[in-house]
Write a protein that holds these residues in place. Structure first.
Motif, mmCIF file in Angstrom:
data_model
loop_
_atom_site.group_PDB
_atom_site.id
_atom_site.type_symbol
_atom_site.label_atom_id
_atom_site.label_comp_id
_atom_site.label_asym_id
_atom_site.label_seq_id
_atom_site.Cartn_x
_atom_site.Cartn_y
_atom_site.Cartn_z
ATOM 1 N N ARG A 12 0.780 -1.527 0.341
ATOM 2 C CA ARG A 12 0.254 -0.169 0.248
ATOM 3 C C ARG A 12 0.616 1.288 0.120
ATOM 4 O O ARG A 12 2.107 1.585 0.543
ATOM 5 N N TRP A 13 0.488 2.451 -0.119
ATOM 6 C CA TRP A 13 1.568 3.665 -0.309
ATOM 7 C C TRP A 13 1.220 4.278 0.715
ATOM 8 O O TRP A 13 2.835 4.472 0.897
ATOM 9 N N ASP A 14 0.727 4.361 1.869
ATOM 10 C CA ASP A 14 0.363 4.913 2.916
ATOM 11 C C ASP A 14 1.356 3.681 3.856
ATOM 12 O O ASP A 14 1.709 3.936 5.538
ATOM 13 N N HIS A 15 1.469 3.081 3.538
ATOM 14 C CA HIS A 15 2.413 1.910 4.487
ATOM 15 C C HIS A 15 4.138 2.036 4.269
ATOM 16 O O HIS A 15 4.688 1.035 4.115
ATOM 17 N N LEU A 16 4.394 3.601 4.581
ATOM 18 C CA LEU A 16 5.855 3.992 4.583
ATOM 19 C C LEU A 16 6.200 5.206 5.389
ATOM 20 O O LEU A 16 5.355 5.794 5.545
ATOM 21 N N GLN A 41 1.749 10.895 -6.035
ATOM 22 C CA GLN A 41 0.364 10.662 -6.941
ATOM 23 C C GLN A 41 0.385 9.878 -7.981
ATOM 24 O O GLN A 41 0.728 9.575 -8.922
ATOM 25 N N ALA A 42 0.815 8.437 -8.183
ATOM 26 C CA ALA A 42 1.250 7.186 -8.268
ATOM 27 C C ALA A 42 0.508 6.161 -8.808
ATOM 28 O O ALA A 42 -0.223 5.662 -7.027
ATOM 29 N N TYR A 43 0.153 5.530 -9.975
ATOM 30 C CA TYR A 43 -1.582 4.649 -9.678
ATOM 31 C C TYR A 43 -0.771 3.785 -11.036
ATOM 32 O O TYR A 43 -0.616 4.046 -11.351
ATOM 33 N N CYS A 317 9.036 0.300 -6.840
ATOM 34 C CA CYS A 317 7.725 1.058 -7.003
ATOM 35 C C CYS A 317 6.514 -0.456 -7.037
ATOM 36 O O CYS A 317 6.896 -1.119 -5.710
ATOM 37 N N ALA A 318 5.031 -0.561 -6.641
ATOM 38 C CA ALA A 318 4.433 -1.848 -6.634
ATOM 39 C C ALA A 318 3.005 -1.885 -7.595
ATOM 40 O O ALA A 318 2.804 -0.896 -8.186
ATOM 41 N N ASP A 319 2.334 -3.570 -7.195
ATOM 42 C CA ASP A 319 1.723 -3.558 -8.713
ATOM 43 C C ASP A 319 0.749 -2.910 -7.593
ATOM 44 O O ASP A 319 -0.304 -3.188 -9.049
ATOM 45 N N HIS A 320 0.098 -3.035 -7.268
ATOM 46 C CA HIS A 320 -1.758 -2.770 -6.061
ATOM 47 C C HIS A 320 -1.125 -2.971 -4.650
ATOM 48 O O HIS A 320 -0.183 -3.365 -4.428
ATOM 49 N N GLY A 321 -2.430 -2.317 -4.006
ATOM 50 C CA GLY A 321 -2.030 -2.136 -2.709
ATOM 51 C C GLY A 321 -3.184 -3.006 -1.891
ATOM 52 O O GLY A 321 -3.111 -4.276 -3.102
ATOM 53 N N ASP A 322 -3.530 -3.017 -1.098
ATOM 54 C CA ASP A 322 -3.969 -4.207 -0.670
ATOM 55 C C ASP A 322 -5.424 -3.618 0.946
ATOM 56 O O ASP A 322 -4.842 -2.931 1.263
ATOM 57 N N PHE A 323 -7.001 -3.867 0.718
ATOM 58 C CA PHE A 323 -7.765 -3.561 1.033
ATOM 59 C C PHE A 323 -8.066 -3.536 2.882
ATOM 60 O O PHE A 323 -7.349 -2.259 3.968
ATOM 61 N N LEU A 324 -6.671 -4.612 3.593
ATOM 62 C CA LEU A 324 -6.982 -5.284 4.775
ATOM 63 C C LEU A 324 -8.230 -5.065 5.701
ATOM 64 O O LEU A 324 -7.860 -4.643 7.032
ATOM 65 N N PHE A 335 -11.722 -0.181 -6.961
ATOM 66 C CA PHE A 335 -11.372 1.871 -7.769
ATOM 67 C C PHE A 335 -11.789 2.124 -6.484
ATOM 68 O O PHE A 335 -12.191 3.272 -6.070
ATOM 69 N N TYR A 336 -10.479 2.186 -5.339
ATOM 70 C CA TYR A 336 -10.157 2.711 -3.883
ATOM 71 C C TYR A 336 -7.934 2.920 -4.359
ATOM 72 O O TYR A 336 -7.878 2.941 -4.567
ATOM 73 N N ASP A 337 -8.595 3.643 -3.350
ATOM 74 C CA ASP A 337 -7.025 4.313 -3.652
ATOM 75 C C ASP A 337 -6.064 3.943 -2.694
ATOM 76 O O ASP A 337 -5.046 3.199 -3.545
ATOM 77 N N THR A 338 -6.811 2.761 -2.048
ATOM 78 C CA THR A 338 -6.241 2.091 -1.294
ATOM 79 C C THR A 338 -5.420 0.756 -1.881
ATOM 80 O O THR A 338 -4.291 0.061 -1.973
ATOM 81 N N VAL A 339 -5.824 0.305 -2.964
ATOM 82 C CA VAL A 339 -5.608 -0.410 -3.856
ATOM 83 C C VAL A 339 -4.765 0.442 -5.221
ATOM 84 O O VAL A 339 -3.961 -0.247 -5.520
ATOM 85 N N GLN A 340 -5.619 1.395 -5.126
ATOM 86 C CA GLN A 340 -4.705 1.846 -6.978
ATOM 87 C C GLN A 340 -3.401 3.014 -7.069
ATOM 88 O O GLN A 340 -3.087 2.990 -7.547
#
Length: 517
Positions: A12-16, A41-43, A317-324, A335-340
């Motif tokens: 996830r983008w917010d896990h750093l 803002q990377a998607y 980078c990462a290939d996508h995030g994770d809802f958790l 289609f949530y920023d959590t994943v995208q």
């Protein structure tokens, strides 16, 4: 110039720490960001491993490359980064995961037999595999990891299942990390023999072997992707109170969009709706990230000692995030920023990038930008008739650009999911596109109502305005924008723009004189 293209799976983008996580310790990734530019803002072009990675590897969107879900092969007609590099005498090495699926029908149609060099490259997506390991099932002969584990005393026909993703419970029983209730336990594998440690070792050995020869390496980690089983001591690094709060509320489940409601019936979403699941998995997930950061530190220290930071382009980078558990969901896709939205750092070794080091850039970037960025860094021409992304080097070098994208687009094909059957849809009725700009996220579903979120008033995407009469004008504008975007996909891939220029209005040179009086 060397290239190190690092990808983490399901990060996830917010896990750093550098992205603002108040507890996670990621000093090495943070230090990497200080060496380059962190794009905030990377998607991804799809919230699913396979199509996202195929976009990273081709520079083309799923609508163009056609590999729209994990089980859909990338056509042999698509050109990947490895093939572009081979045209210039370079090789794209792989350590880790690609999720490339073999286009068996395409290979058979071309009568390419197994064993030829071309057949091997096409089955591997253009990668020359140091060690391939996709991480969500026991590795096979494509990886040396099982033999490595057995050589270190993990005596089993399937040491991955029996040791890497298993633990021992309070009663002394071996239990599997496939059951998420067990991921608070340490994995039975020692940390130095874990997946992340092993693949880092493969990368380090490759870089040492290459010496002063130029190299391009894709180091693709399988973590922190499930099974969320971390080795000691990383399994116990964090408490539930040191995890981000779950982003969800009861109201978003009332009269929910039909596709979301269908996804929430899946087993992973039902599990992540439980507080005990969230409190068990999230600390383990964070432990896997800290472990990843530790081994990246080993890699970065080696680059520093060898003087490689001076001549190596690095993309992280990462290939996508994770809802958790966010939005009452597990896994990814929707289609949530959590994943995208994903972490994205570019370290450009050029002196022209010195002024931007340690900065953040809020412009929209996408996975399809990686291929043109690498080609640009290596001084290679970008095939504009195929590539749909843009080089990021003008951004890392502080150049003034006349324009940049103001909208990012992602796609989903959920034909393989049980949600399709719950909705009574045929396999060809399951595609969706999301357009996200600074204000709105709009989603067009092929066979379901539109979605629309006002990200200024509702940044967590709790209130779906897609069926509101008051927002019809906004949705109509997005429909038009989607049509323009779809019409702009690059489907004429067999001739370059330069070939077209040379061949324009040349019929008389070819001996064709139609229309004369």
């Amino acid at each position: 110039m060397n290239v190190l293209f690092i990808m983490a799976d399901q990060l996830r983008w917010d896990h750093l720490a550098c992205a603002g996580h108040p507890y996670l310790r990621t000093p090495n990734i943070d230090a990497l960001a200080r060496r380059g530019v962190r794009f905030t803002q990377a998607y991804v072009n799809s919230g699913v491993c396979g199509p996202s990675r195929m976009s990273y590897y081709t520079g083309r969107t799923p609508s163009s490359h056609g590999a729209t879900w994990n089980r859909v092969p990338l056509s042999v007609g698509e050109v990947t980064l490895g093939e572009y590099l081979r045209g210039q005498g370079l090789h794209l090495a792989l350590a880790g995961k690609t999720h490339v699926m073999v286009d068996h029908e395409g290979l058979a149609r071309l009568q390419l037999e197994g064993g030829s060099e071309l057949h091997t490259l096409l089955t591997r997506g253009g990668f020359e595999e140091i060690d391939r390991y996709d991480g969500h099932h026991a590795p096979g002969t494509e990886s040396g990891y099982p033999a490595f584990l057995r050589a270190h005393g993990y005596d089993s026909a399937d040491p991955w299942s029996d040791y890497v993703i298993s633990g021992v419970d309070a009663g002394g029983q071996v239990v599997s990390g496939w059951h998420m209730r067990h991921v608070h336990l340490p994995a039975r594998v020692r940390e130095e023999h874990s997946e992340t440690a092993y693949m880092t070792d493969q990368a380090l050995a490759y870089i040492r072997r290459m010496g002063d020869q130029p190299w391009v390496l894709h180091l693709s980690y399988v973590k922190p992707h499930w099974p969320y089983m971390a080795p000691a001591p990383y399994h116990a690094r964090y408490t539930p109170e040191q995890c981000l709060p779950v982003v969800r509320n009861e109201a978003e489940t009332i009269d929910a969009h039909p596709v979301l409601a269908a996804y929430r019936q899946s087993e992973e979403s039902q599990s992540f709706s439980r507080d005990d699941c969230i409190r068990t998995v999230r600390p383990a997930y964070q432990g896997l990230i800290e472990q990843l950061d530790h081994h990246l530190g080993r890699l970065f220290n080696a680059l520093e000692q060898q003087g490689r930071f001076k001549d190596t382009l690095i993309v992280f980078c990462a290939d996508h995030g994770d809802f958790l558990g966010d939005h009452w969901l597990g896994e990814k896709e929707l289609f949530y920023d959590t994943v995208q939205r994903v972490p994205f750092i570019v370290v450009d070794p050029s002196a022209a990038a010195d002024a931007t080091r340690g900065s953040t850039d809020d412009r929209f970037v996408e996975g399809i930008d990686v291929v043109p960025t690498i080609l640009d860094a290596l001084g290679m021409a970008i095939p504009q008739h195929r590539i749909e992304g843009r080089s990021l080097l003008p951004l890392t070098r502080g150049q003034t650009l006349p324009s940049w994208r103001d909208t990012t687009v992602s796609e989903l094909d959920f034909a393989y999911k049980a949600a399709r059957r719950r909705l009574g849809l045929a396999p060809d009725q399951c595609q969706a596109w999301s357009l996200r700009n600074a204000r709105w996220r709009y989603v067009y579903w092929q066979s379901a109502p539109e979605q629309l979120y006002d990200l200024q008033a509702d940044p967590d995407q709790f209130v779906d305005l897609g069926r509101s009469a008051a927002t019809e004008g906004v949705r109509q504008a997005f429909r038009g924008q989607l049509l323009v975007w779809l019409a702009a996909r690059k489907r004429r891939t067999t001739v370059s723009l330069e070939q077209i220029e040379r061949g324009t209005d040349n019929h008389k040179k070819a001996g064709v004189f139609y229309g004369q009086w």
